[in-house]
Scaffold this motif. Sequence first.
Motif, PDB file in Angstrom:
ATOM      1  N   GLN A  58       0.830  -1.212   0.000  1.00 51.69           N
ATOM      2  CA  GLN A  58       0.000   0.000   0.000  1.00 51.69           C
ATOM      3  C   GLN A  58       0.865   1.262   0.000  1.00 51.69           C
ATOM      4  O   GLN A  58       0.510   2.272  -0.588  1.00 51.69           O
ATOM      5  N   THR A  59       2.016   1.179   0.690  1.00 51.82           N
ATOM      6  CA  THR A  59       2.914   2.332   0.750  1.00 51.82           C
ATOM      7  C   THR A  59       3.498   2.585  -0.643  1.00 51.82           C
ATOM      8  O   THR A  59       3.594   3.729  -1.102  1.00 51.82           O
ATOM      9  N   GLN A  60       3.836   1.487  -1.303  1.00 49.71           N
ATOM     10  CA  GLN A  60       4.385   1.623  -2.662  1.00 49.71           C
ATOM     11  C   GLN A  60       3.366   2.303  -3.569  1.00 49.71           C
ATOM     12  O   GLN A  60       3.685   3.227  -4.308  1.00 49.71           O
ATOM     13  N   LYS A  61       2.109   1.831  -3.459  1.00 54.92           N
ATOM     14  CA  LYS A  61       1.057   2.401  -4.312  1.00 54.92           C
ATOM     15  C   LYS A  61       0.873   3.891  -3.992  1.00 54.92           C
ATOM     16  O   LYS A  61       0.762   4.725  -4.895  1.00 54.92           O
ATOM     17  N   ALA A  62       0.875   4.194  -2.675  1.00 54.37           N
ATOM     18  CA  ALA A  62       0.693   5.598  -2.259  1.00 54.37           C
ATOM     19  C   ALA A  62       1.801   6.465  -2.860  1.00 54.37           C
ATOM     20  O   ALA A  62       1.550   7.566  -3.356  1.00 54.37           O
ATOM     21  N   LEU A  63       3.038   5.960  -2.829  1.00 56.65           N
ATOM     22  CA  LEU A  63       4.159   6.744  -3.365  1.00 56.65           C
ATOM     23  C   LEU A  63       4.000   6.949  -4.876  1.00 56.65           C
ATOM     24  O   LEU A  63       4.153   8.061  -5.392  1.00 56.65           O
ATOM     25  N   PHE A  64       3.647   5.867  -5.589  1.00 58.44           N
ATOM     26  CA  PHE A  64       3.517   6.008  -7.054  1.00 58.44           C
ATOM     27  C   PHE A  64       2.376   6.952  -7.417  1.00 58.44           C
ATOM     28  O   PHE A  64       2.517   7.792  -8.302  1.00 58.44           O
ATOM     29  N   ASP A  65       1.218   6.809  -6.705  1.00 56.94           N
ATOM     30  CA  ASP A  65       0.085   7.708  -6.992  1.00 56.94           C
ATOM     31  C   ASP A  65       0.503   9.158  -6.771  1.00 56.94           C
ATOM     32  O   ASP A  65       0.182  10.043  -7.563  1.00 56.94           O
ATOM     33  N   PHE A  66       1.232   9.379  -5.679  1.00 59.63           N
ATOM     34  CA  PHE A  66       1.661  10.736  -5.340  1.00 59.63           C
ATOM     35  C   PHE A  66       2.584  11.279  -6.437  1.00 59.63           C
ATOM     36  O   PHE A  66       2.396  12.393  -6.939  1.00 59.63           O
ATOM     37  N   LEU A  67       3.569  10.469  -6.835  1.00 58.95           N
ATOM     38  CA  LEU A  67       4.538  10.949  -7.832  1.00 58.95           C
ATOM     39  C   LEU A  67       3.860  11.217  -9.179  1.00 58.95           C
ATOM     40  O   LEU A  67       4.296  12.085  -9.937  1.00 58.95           O
ATOM     41  N   LYS A  68       2.773  10.467  -9.457  1.00 64.10           N
ATOM     42  CA  LYS A  68       2.073  10.698 -10.735  1.00 64.10           C
ATOM     43  C   LYS A  68       1.261  11.988 -10.696  1.00 64.10           C
ATOM     44  O   LYS A  68       0.986  12.582 -11.728  1.00 64.10           O
ATOM     45  N   SER A  69       0.873  12.418  -9.459  1.00 70.96           N
ATOM     46  CA  SER A  69      -0.020  13.591  -9.400  1.00 70.96           C
ATOM     47  C   SER A  69       0.702  14.873  -8.986  1.00 70.96           C
ATOM     48  O   SER A  69       0.128  15.943  -9.027  1.00 70.96           O
ATOM     49  N   TYR A  70       1.947  14.750  -8.554  1.00 72.72           N
ATOM     50  CA  TYR A  70       2.617  15.926  -7.985  1.00 72.72           C
ATOM     51  C   TYR A  70       3.970  16.082  -8.652  1.00 72.72           C
ATOM     52  O   TYR A  70       4.803  15.177  -8.608  1.00 72.72           O
ATOM     53  N   GLN A  71       4.198  17.209  -9.261  1.00 74.60           N
ATOM     54  CA  GLN A  71       5.408  17.329 -10.089  1.00 74.60           C
ATOM     55  C   GLN A  71       6.429  18.343  -9.593  1.00 74.60           C
ATOM     56  O   GLN A  71       7.358  18.684 -10.304  1.00 74.60           O
ATOM     57  N   ASN A  72       6.283  18.829  -8.353  1.00 75.94           N
ATOM     58  CA  ASN A  72       7.264  19.800  -7.852  1.00 75.94           C
ATOM     59  C   ASN A  72       8.477  19.086  -7.251  1.00 75.94           C
ATOM     60  O   ASN A  72       8.365  17.943  -6.816  1.00 75.94           O
ATOM     61  N   PRO A  73       9.611  19.790  -7.188  1.00 77.92           N
ATOM     62  CA  PRO A  73      10.805  19.161  -6.612  1.00 77.92           C
ATOM     63  C   PRO A  73      10.554  18.716  -5.169  1.00 77.92           C
ATOM     64  O   PRO A  73       9.860  19.396  -4.418  1.00 77.92           O
ATOM     65  N   MET A  74      11.114  17.578  -4.812  1.00 76.06           N
ATOM     66  CA  MET A  74      10.963  17.044  -3.449  1.00 76.06           C
ATOM     67  C   MET A  74      12.264  16.340  -3.054  1.00 76.06           C
ATOM     68  O   MET A  74      13.172  16.205  -3.870  1.00 76.06           O
ATOM     69  N   ILE A  75      12.311  15.890  -1.802  1.00 79.99           N
ATOM     70  CA  ILE A  75      13.480  15.148  -1.332  1.00 79.99           C
ATOM     71  C   ILE A  75      13.053  13.696  -1.150  1.00 79.99           C
ATOM     72  O   ILE A  75      12.048  13.413  -0.483  1.00 79.99           O
ATOM     73  N   LEU A  76      13.794  12.786  -1.757  1.00 84.12           N
ATOM     74  CA  LEU A  76      13.470  11.360  -1.648  1.00 84.12           C
ATOM     75  C   LEU A  76      14.633  10.637  -0.987  1.00 84.12           C
ATOM     76  O   LEU A  76      15.787  10.764  -1.413  1.00 84.12           O
ATOM     77  N   ASP A  77      14.320   9.872   0.058  1.00 84.74           N
ATOM     78  CA  ASP A  77      15.377   9.215   0.838  1.00 84.74           C
ATOM     79  C   ASP A  77      14.953   7.779   1.168  1.00 84.74           C
ATOM     80  O   ASP A  77      13.784   7.407   1.015  1.00 84.74           O
ATOM     81  N   ALA A  78      15.896   7.002   1.612  1.00 82.32           N
ATOM     82  CA  ALA A  78      15.673   5.703   2.266  1.00 82.32           C
ATOM     83  C   ALA A  78      14.684   4.815   1.490  1.00 82.32           C
ATOM     84  O   ALA A  78      14.894   4.562   0.309  1.00 82.32           O
ATOM     85  N   ASP A  79      13.578   4.372   2.162  1.00 82.93           N
ATOM     86  CA  ASP A  79      12.684   3.419   1.494  1.00 82.93           C
ATOM     87  C   ASP A  79      11.963   4.011   0.289  1.00 82.93           C
ATOM     88  O   ASP A  79      11.549   3.255  -0.597  1.00 82.93           O
ATOM     89  N   ALA A  80      11.829   5.328   0.232  1.00 80.20           N
ATOM     90  CA  ALA A  80      11.234   5.908  -0.991  1.00 80.20           C
ATOM     91  C   ALA A  80      12.153   5.564  -2.170  1.00 80.20           C
ATOM     92  O   ALA A  80      11.686   5.233  -3.272  1.00 80.20           O
ATOM     93  N   LEU A  81      13.469   5.596  -1.931  1.00 81.36           N
ATOM     94  CA  LEU A  81      14.421   5.263  -3.001  1.00 81.36           C
ATOM     95  C   LEU A  81      14.420   3.754  -3.261  1.00 81.36           C
ATOM     96  O   LEU A  81      14.505   3.306  -4.410  1.00 81.36           O
TER      97      LEU A  81
END
Length: 495
Positions: free
Chosen positions: A326-349
């Motif tokens: 579910q966390t993976q899905k949440a991250l992918f949905d977020f990245l598909k809908s939000y295009q501003n610069p962000m910081i990605l670390d640890a398990d997001a990577l």
Amino acid sequence: MKILTADQIKKCDSATIENGISSINLMEKAANACVDWIQVNFKQAKRFLIFCGQGNNGGDGLAIARLLYEKGFDVEVFIEKNQMKFSADAEINFKRLKLIKGIDINNFSDVLIVNNEKSVIVDALFGYGLNRELSNDFKNLIEKLNQIPVPKISIDIPTGLYADKINEEESAIFKADFTLTFQFYKRSFLHPETGKFCGKIEVLDIDLNSKFIDEVKTDYFVIDGSLIRKIYKPREDFSNKGSFGKSILIGGSYGKIGAVLMSTLSALRTGSGLTFTMAPECGNLILQSQVPEAMFIGVGEKYVDDIEVQEKAVYGIGPGLGKEKQTQKALFDFLKSYQNPMILDADALNILAESQNLNLIPKNSVITPHPLEFERLFGKTQNSFDRIELAKEKAEELQIFIVLKDHHTAVITPERKVYYNITGNSGMAKGGSGDVLTGILTSLISQKYDIEKACLFGVWLHGKAGDLAAAEFSEESMLPTDLINKIGEVFQNLS
Ligand SMILES: NC(=O)C1=CN([C@@H]2O[C@H](COP(=O)(O)OP(=O)(O)OC[C@H]3O[C@@H](n4cnc5c(N)ncnc54)[C@H](OP(=O)(O)O)[C@@H]3O)[C@@H](O)[C@H]2O)[C@@H](O)CC1
Ligand SMILES: Nc1ncnc2c1ncn2[C@@H]1O[C@H](COP(=O)(O)OP(=O)(O)O)[C@@H](O)[C@H]1O
Ligand SMILES: [K+]
């Protein structure tokens, strides 16, 4: 501070000489700078054993021998007596040395009978001129010297190291406690495989031609205090919490709430105006009681299963996040809908690495992998020099900033520039230190620091706070939370 290749340093040397100072006087200046440092830092030493090669590094050694003798130290010089083909300036210094009766000039082979008591070994065998593997005679000499239990100083570069590339595995390298280097860091000092031979590095200013240095092109830099002072923006008096941005730290899962808590606290300590923690409900009480200044947004029960999009916020995602489906899905949905610069670390990577969907990372984002996370994202490399090359390629291809964490963390920009950090210490080699960096970077970007500058400032600040924490608690005992509590002192020293 720029980092130059051996070739560029040679050109800088020539430009300096063309502009007034003679090469022999430049050598004298370099030797004097070393002797000044040695006098302050090795007051108690009785005897200096100085090993000199035949080039200009050896010339420096011969001049240092004379100058130390004149200051009252005992000095013995070791050279290869059978093959004396000194460079022009080394020859002049050899002649000057021979006029002094009190200095013994020995052969390299006499090294076994040296008197070691209160001695210091000085390595002036080869400097940036090394251009091929050492001969067996030199390798044997270095292996012998490395075993003598006295303090060791290398002049310019530990003999056996190249200025800007990695060695063959089996090569012998002088193991220095101190490296007194002229004007510039060399890249080899900053990589784990080669840097471990340098000990503590002292960069000695010998006034090389500033016009040449300003104009010379390089992709490689060291982040120093003067650069940070130019980046740092003091807070405006006429301001309010809205002036300093909105940071949202996303992460935490059952058993790993501490990670996102530390990121949150670091963002606050770095000056974020409004700070939110987006985490599963199981973290609510912990966060609210530990960091009352932050606002909690519950997304899921034991792990993040949704990410809320908010306007005008900067997101730092990953600490303690976990890799639930579910966390993976949440991250992918977020990245598909939000295009501003962000910081990605640890398990997001790690989630992105498993899907290899790296194009989802918004342009100008910052990713903060340690070497293993980097490998999961982009594949294996032979060594840390190759890793930097691959990072340059990927930063350009994906148009992102890569903060490649290590003893000397490197910030790699989409324009392929590489900035090495020189603050920080091994007390930071503890779970949680990386979470702190994520909070710092999120906070600086939310405060509208330009993204490249935020990365440079962030890694420097993180290391500097780590150094203050180590000074108070020791490298062994300091905790990432101690580091967070030292961020304020770093700002106090900046303003
Ligand atoms: N601007 C500055 O920073 C200043 C620098 N200064 C000092 O100058 C130093 C650089 O001096 P350098 O160019 O003479 O070279 P250095 O390292 O002494 O080597 C000597 C020669 O050895 C040779 N050689 C190479 N590899 C080899 C090998 N494996 N086994 C055997 N031989 C080998 C090669 O010559 P080749 O045989 O290729 O003709 C090379 O040229 C620098 O580190 C600093 O200490 C200061 O004096 C003033 C300001
Ligand atoms: N030996 C060291 N010297 C300097 N900095 C270090 C050292 N070891 C770790 N660090 C720093 O500490 C942080 C560790 O990050 P990371 O490995 O992601 O830890 P975690 O995810 O457990 O918090 C990085 O910023 C790294 O540069
Ligand atoms: K040397």
